[in-house]
Write an enzyme that holds these catalytic residues in place. Structure first.
Site, short mmCIF file in Angstrom:
data_model
loop_
_atom_site.label_atom_id
_atom_site.label_comp_id
_atom_site.label_asym_id
_atom_site.label_seq_id
_atom_site.Cartn_x
_atom_site.Cartn_y
_atom_site.Cartn_z
N ARG A 191 52.91 -65.97 33.51
CA ARG A 191 51.92 -64.93 33.28
C ARG A 191 50.56 -65.54 32.96
O ARG A 191 50.50 -66.64 32.41
CB ARG A 191 52.36 -64.02 32.13
CG ARG A 191 53.73 -63.39 32.33
CD ARG A 191 54.14 -62.57 31.11
NE ARG A 191 55.48 -62.00 31.28
CZ ARG A 191 56.59 -62.63 30.92
NH1 ARG A 191 56.52 -63.84 30.36
NH2 ARG A 191 57.76 -62.05 31.10
N HIS B 276 51.08 -61.10 41.38
CA HIS B 276 51.16 -59.64 41.43
C HIS B 276 51.10 -59.08 40.01
O HIS B 276 51.33 -59.79 39.03
CB HIS B 276 52.45 -59.17 42.13
CG HIS B 276 53.70 -59.41 41.34
ND1 HIS B 276 54.34 -60.63 41.33
CD2 HIS B 276 54.42 -58.60 40.52
CE1 HIS B 276 55.41 -60.56 40.56
NE2 HIS B 276 55.48 -59.35 40.04
#
Length: 280
Positions: free
Chosen positions: A155, A136
């Site tokens: 990330r 997301h």
């Protein structure tokens, strides 16, 4: 889980595979970065088993996220040049998001995730749930976010922080489909008049939203688990059996298990608070 406080745009979970296949045909710059896996992905998306579809999606995503920085910059600049002059009537269309994200994160491979991840447009009070190992990204707006206990955030794009692409690629579930399944509707909280509860399909937590008009109050009976309350708007008072505490935006309170308390809005000043609870 995220609950929008303002108009909110996010990307979450992989799109339906037919949408990704369509984008590969529509945007040659995207296809150029995944040329080794694109054909196999399209074939699996059309006729493969679920296991084959997930494996092909993983290969496509891995090739994109591991693309050489020079190649990403070249193809992204070509794409922005090609679509940048076109009028964008929809602010969350793939083309509009590419232009926007590239202006914020120039030449970042994460910009191409617009073609792979669902885009969610939320109004204040709307919510969506992100399962474990589900990709997301927040694009714009403010939200209340509640997470289960975690010791890592991985990330891979749209960030100046450290990235770990191999770990992210390996850990994702590669579930895919329309974004509607991620949306979470609140329900009335039993025993209250002005509160609703967002209850995701997990045991770790739920979040209560309390909205009071000026002078109104809400009493919460003791819950089995601890709670954390944060005020996002308005003024008022929180009262327990012993003391009273001033409430104002940004104030946070920890409520121990089995503690009853009352929240009251100040006269003429509506109050909004969110309470994360662990219902043991």
């Amino acid at each position: 889980m995220s609950i929008a406080l303002t108009d909110f745009i996010a990307m979450s979970g992989f799109r339906p595979l037919n949408e990704i296949s369509g984008f590969l045909d529509t945007y040659p710059e995207f296809q150029a970065l995944v040329s080794n896996s694109a054909a196999g992905f399209k074939q699996a998306a059309a006729t493969g088993s679920e296991a084959e579809k997930k494996q092909a999606l993983k290969q496509l995503f891995a090739e994109l996220m591991n693309a050489a920085a020079d190649d990403v910059a070249r193809e992204l600049q070509k794409l922005v040049k090609r679509i940048g002059g076109q009028e964008q009537s929809d602010a969350v269309s793939p083309q509009a998001l590419v232009v926007r994200l590239n202006s914020e994160y120039p030449d970042d491979v994460g910009v191409f995730c617009v073609f792979m991840l669902n885009v969610l447009c939320l109004q204040p009070g709307d919510a969506f749930y992100m399962g474990p190992n589900d990709p997301h990204a927040y694009v714009s707006g403010d939200c209340i976010e509640c997470m289960a206990t975690s010791d890592n955030v991985i990330r891979a794009g749209l960030t100046p922080k450290m990235r770990d692409v191999p770990v992210l690629v390996d850990m994702l579930t590669y579930d895919h489909g329309a974004p509607d399944a991620k949306l979470l509707k609140p329900t009335g909280l039993i025993g209250t008049q002005h509160s609703v509860i967002y209850d995701p399909p997990i045991e770790e937590f739920a979040v209560i939203r309390t909205q009071l008009e000026g002078g109104q109050s809400e009493k919460f009976e003791g819950m089995a688990g601890p709670q954390i309350l944060i005020v996002v708007d308005g003024e008022g008072v929180l009262t327990d059996s012993d003391e009273s505490y001033v409430l104002a935006p940004g104030y946070v309170f920890f409520v121990v298990a089995d503690s009853s308390f009352t929240v009251r809005a100040a006269a003429g000043k509506p109050l909004v608070a969110y309470t994360a609870t662990c219902q043991l």
